[in-house]
Design a protein around this motif. Structure first.
Motif, short mmCIF file in Angstrom:
data_model
loop_
_atom_site.label_atom_id
_atom_site.label_comp_id
_atom_site.label_asym_id
_atom_site.label_seq_id
_atom_site.Cartn_x
_atom_site.Cartn_y
_atom_site.Cartn_z
N VAL A 66 0.74 -1.18 -0.15
CA VAL A 66 0.03 -0.02 -0.06
C VAL A 66 0.98 1.42 0.00
O VAL A 66 1.78 1.30 0.58
N GLU A 67 0.70 2.10 -0.99
CA GLU A 67 1.63 3.28 -0.93
C GLU A 67 0.28 4.59 -0.98
O GLU A 67 -0.68 4.38 -1.36
N GLU A 68 0.91 5.69 -0.53
CA GLU A 68 0.02 6.94 -0.64
C GLU A 68 -0.16 7.45 -2.07
O GLU A 68 0.80 7.35 -2.99
N LYS A 69 -1.10 7.74 -2.41
CA LYS A 69 -1.35 8.45 -3.64
C LYS A 69 -1.16 9.92 -3.53
O LYS A 69 -1.65 10.40 -2.79
N ILE A 70 -0.16 10.52 -4.51
CA ILE A 70 0.14 11.74 -4.28
C ILE A 70 -0.55 12.42 -5.64
O ILE A 70 -0.93 12.13 -6.47
N ASP A 71 -0.96 13.90 -5.14
CA ASP A 71 -1.91 14.31 -6.10
C ASP A 71 -1.09 15.45 -6.93
O ASP A 71 -0.91 16.60 -6.62
N GLY A 72 -0.44 14.89 -8.02
CA GLY A 72 0.47 15.94 -8.70
C GLY A 72 0.14 15.33 -10.24
O GLY A 72 -1.23 15.01 -10.55
N TYR A 73 1.06 15.36 -11.20
CA TYR A 73 0.71 14.60 -12.45
C TYR A 73 2.03 13.70 -12.57
O TYR A 73 3.11 13.64 -12.37
N GLY A 110 -4.89 9.57 -1.10
CA GLY A 110 -5.43 8.04 -0.87
C GLY A 110 -4.40 7.37 -1.01
O GLY A 110 -3.29 7.45 -0.79
N MET A 111 -4.97 6.22 -1.33
CA MET A 111 -3.97 5.02 -1.43
C MET A 111 -3.89 4.07 -2.84
O MET A 111 -4.97 4.14 -3.31
N VAL A 112 -2.65 3.73 -3.11
CA VAL A 112 -2.96 2.75 -4.29
C VAL A 112 -2.38 1.28 -3.68
O VAL A 112 -1.29 1.35 -2.96
N ILE A 113 -2.98 0.20 -3.98
CA ILE A 113 -2.86 -0.98 -3.43
C ILE A 113 -2.32 -1.92 -4.85
O ILE A 113 -2.93 -1.87 -5.75
N LYS A 114 -1.11 -2.28 -4.58
CA LYS A 114 -0.65 -2.98 -5.61
C LYS A 114 -0.11 -4.60 -5.30
O LYS A 114 0.45 -4.63 -4.29
N ALA A 161 -3.14 -3.57 -9.67
CA ALA A 161 -3.31 -2.25 -8.94
C ALA A 161 -4.51 -1.75 -8.77
O ALA A 161 -5.26 -1.79 -10.04
N VAL A 162 -5.11 -1.23 -7.92
CA VAL A 162 -6.14 -0.34 -7.69
C VAL A 162 -6.01 0.90 -6.63
O VAL A 162 -4.92 0.84 -5.88
N LYS A 163 -7.04 1.90 -6.85
CA LYS A 163 -6.74 2.87 -5.76
C LYS A 163 -8.06 3.29 -5.14
O LYS A 163 -9.07 2.80 -5.57
N TYR A 164 -7.66 4.09 -4.16
CA TYR A 164 -8.98 4.15 -3.16
C TYR A 164 -8.62 5.42 -2.60
O TYR A 164 -7.45 5.88 -1.99
N VAL A 165 -9.60 6.39 -2.84
CA VAL A 165 -9.20 7.74 -2.51
C VAL A 165 -10.15 8.28 -1.37
O VAL A 165 -11.31 7.90 -0.95
#
Lengths: 352, 352
Positions: A70-77, A200-204, A211-215
């Motif tokens: 599980v990684e943090e999802k960063i809000d950039g590009y 949110g998080m990215v689950i890989k 992989a899926v994401k959850y915000v």
């Protein structure tokens, strides 16, 4: 030179010819949108990461392997970085060369020399042409994956490379096994991320293959706050989706709904009223950006990319010297929102 | 029998054949969408009323005549009522026969006998198949216009007919002249309507030839509250538009924004959480309706119209006798929202 896309017989309407390279606009057979054909190199598109709306069921249904990170999802590009012809290039999700990140990430040259054929995938934030300016730091590039051709490297190889080259990784939140029922822990992580206003998080899967994401709702509400004032320039459904999925989170986590009601209403109206006031005062709805670059030509390339957009107009460009670097401040005028607001405020009527 | 639409050579893709009549699906030359060709009668479509976003500028720009009337906009469904072959029929905006209103409004027969060729236009509210059930009254039909062929009758003729036949009119809020600068008064009316949670106002040139509508933020927020739980069944842009235009009103009227922030957030989340809870409990997202009809065949006709919809499923139909009338309670299951919520809650992932 080998024009690989010719060999693959991709229909030309799926391809966009850019200056010196070609990119794939939509998925085609095994090739993902954003794939770049540049000199004799193919930089594959970064895989789409699907979104889940409920944590436990979402992971169970979409991650088939037992082990996942599980990684943090960063809000950039999102950029993919690769070396082509001895030079470092960053590509956007759509496969366009992004000159700002290309300059900033040229320090990866050593990495590419020692790891030929590897593409570095990460998120850019900070004083970039696409993210809100920051005072605490210039920019950050958070690595979240490495690709070798179409393949995302497995977790262990990724961690090894990150450590070896001392790269900045997206915050790592843990390794779990479905068989150990880590749902309580994951819910704690989601709550923690939400409190910290993380996206949110990215689950890989540890293999890198799923992989899926959850915000989080706070991220959804922040997105609404950032963008409501550009309402007519946003994708259809942008706001509905965020309101809807934040409601699902509130329900799943039994959150204090009253608190979120206030935040949601505040996000919409504060942002919209700011936009309306800006239009009345300045005649446009715009957003300010700031970059610091080393080379004049980097700014020229950034400007030339931005100017191509039909949706935005670049205005109020102001340049200055700051040490060895060139600082540039500029605005993006959101054309559709500006146009509609002007019309509505001057009394135009519309048919629903 | 004279099939007028054949004579007019309307392309068949613009026409929908119903049981015994034909209706026009889109505007075609001088004919408006919703125009009905029924036996040897044409019932013209009701004109689209454009929306303004700012009161003074909107009226100045869109109403060319000096004199205009202001009426309350009632939040129900628009029907045109006409006599065809000696029988009273109500038609929806789209030109479909609406059996419920057709039965309820049969009392207009005398009116039609004495005013041949006139179509009565009004709004239905109450215990109808399309509006929330009410306990205080059964239904109401608020007349807002009369049409003679394509023409909306002028204000004075309308008032005369309404008085003569003692019809229920939409609340009448006044007659004004642009030359007398009635803007302060109109702003007071708008504030008054907003406080009373009225939907808004319709502003009509006295000739009947021009009209615009102006809606209040409380009505916008109520719409959001009513419909957020059916989010995926609502037209794209439904919510964005309401949030946006309510912000314009708040700005124009310098309202207490904090209060509206709370209401907006409450409208979205209360409604969505109710929908999520309903789905978890009942497996569907549904809305309840109730009607009282005189004839069994009226209910059968209503049911048969409702059953044709692809978007909704009719369920939980419960009938009883109530005096001389038949009471029917039923639910509309919103298919798309039900389907999506089910999937999201069971862990399905989607690609943005």
């Amino acid at each position: 030179m080998l024009f690989s896309y010719r060999i693959m017989a991709i229909p030309s309407k799926k391809l966009a010819k850019e200056d010196g390279y070609t990119r794939l606009k939509d998925d085609f057979k095994g090739y993902l949108a954003g794939t770049v054909f540049f000199k004799n190199t193919i930089i594959h598109g970064y895989p789409h990461i699907k979104r889940i709306f409920t944590l436990e069921e979402g992971i169970k249904r979409n991650i088939k392997e037992d082990g996942f990170s599980v990684e943090e999802k960063i809000d950039g590009y999102n950029v993919r970085v690769a070396m082509v012809g001895g030079e470092v290039f960053a590509f956007t999700r759509a496969g366009k060369i992004e000159p700002y990140a290309s300059e900033k990430l040229s320090f990866l040259k050593e990495f590419f020399k020692e790891n030929p054929g590897i593409v570095v995938c990460g998120e850019m934030v900070g004083n970039t042409p696409f993210t809100p300016p920051t005072d605490g730091f210039d920019f950050r590039f958070y690595v979240f994956d490495f690709m070798k051709e179409k393949t995302i490297l497995p977790f262990d190889e990724k961690q090894k490379l990150i450590k070896e080259y001392n790269l900045l990784q997206v915050p790592f939140l843990g390794k779990f096994r479905k068989s150990e029922e880590p749902w309580k822990k994951l819910r704690e992580i989601a709550s923690f991320l939400n409190k910290g206003k993380s996206e949110g998080m990215v689950i890989k899967a540890l293999s890198g293959k799923e992989a899926v994401k959850y915000v989080t709702p706070n991220a959804d509400i922040e997105d609404i706050r950032q963008n409501a004032r550009f309402v007519f320039d946003m994708p259809v459904g942008f706001f509905n989706q965020r309101v809807f999925r934040s409601a699902l989170f509130l329900e799943e986590f039994g959150m204090d709904v009253e608190e979120y009601k206030k935040r949601l209403g505040d996000a919409f109206y504060s942002s919209l009223l700011e936009g309306i006031k800006q239009l009345k005062k300045e005649g446009v709805v715009r957003e300010e950006f700031r970059v610091f670059v080393e080379k004049e030509e980097t700014w020229n390339a950034i400007y030339s990319v931005l100017k191509k957009s039909k949706e935005i107009e670049i205005s109020d460009v102001y340049k200055w010297k700051e040490g060895n670097r060139i600082g540039v401040r500029f605005s993006k005028i959101y054309r559709k929102t500006t146009e509609k607001l002007r019309r509505f405020l001057s009394g135009y009527a519309i048919q629903d």
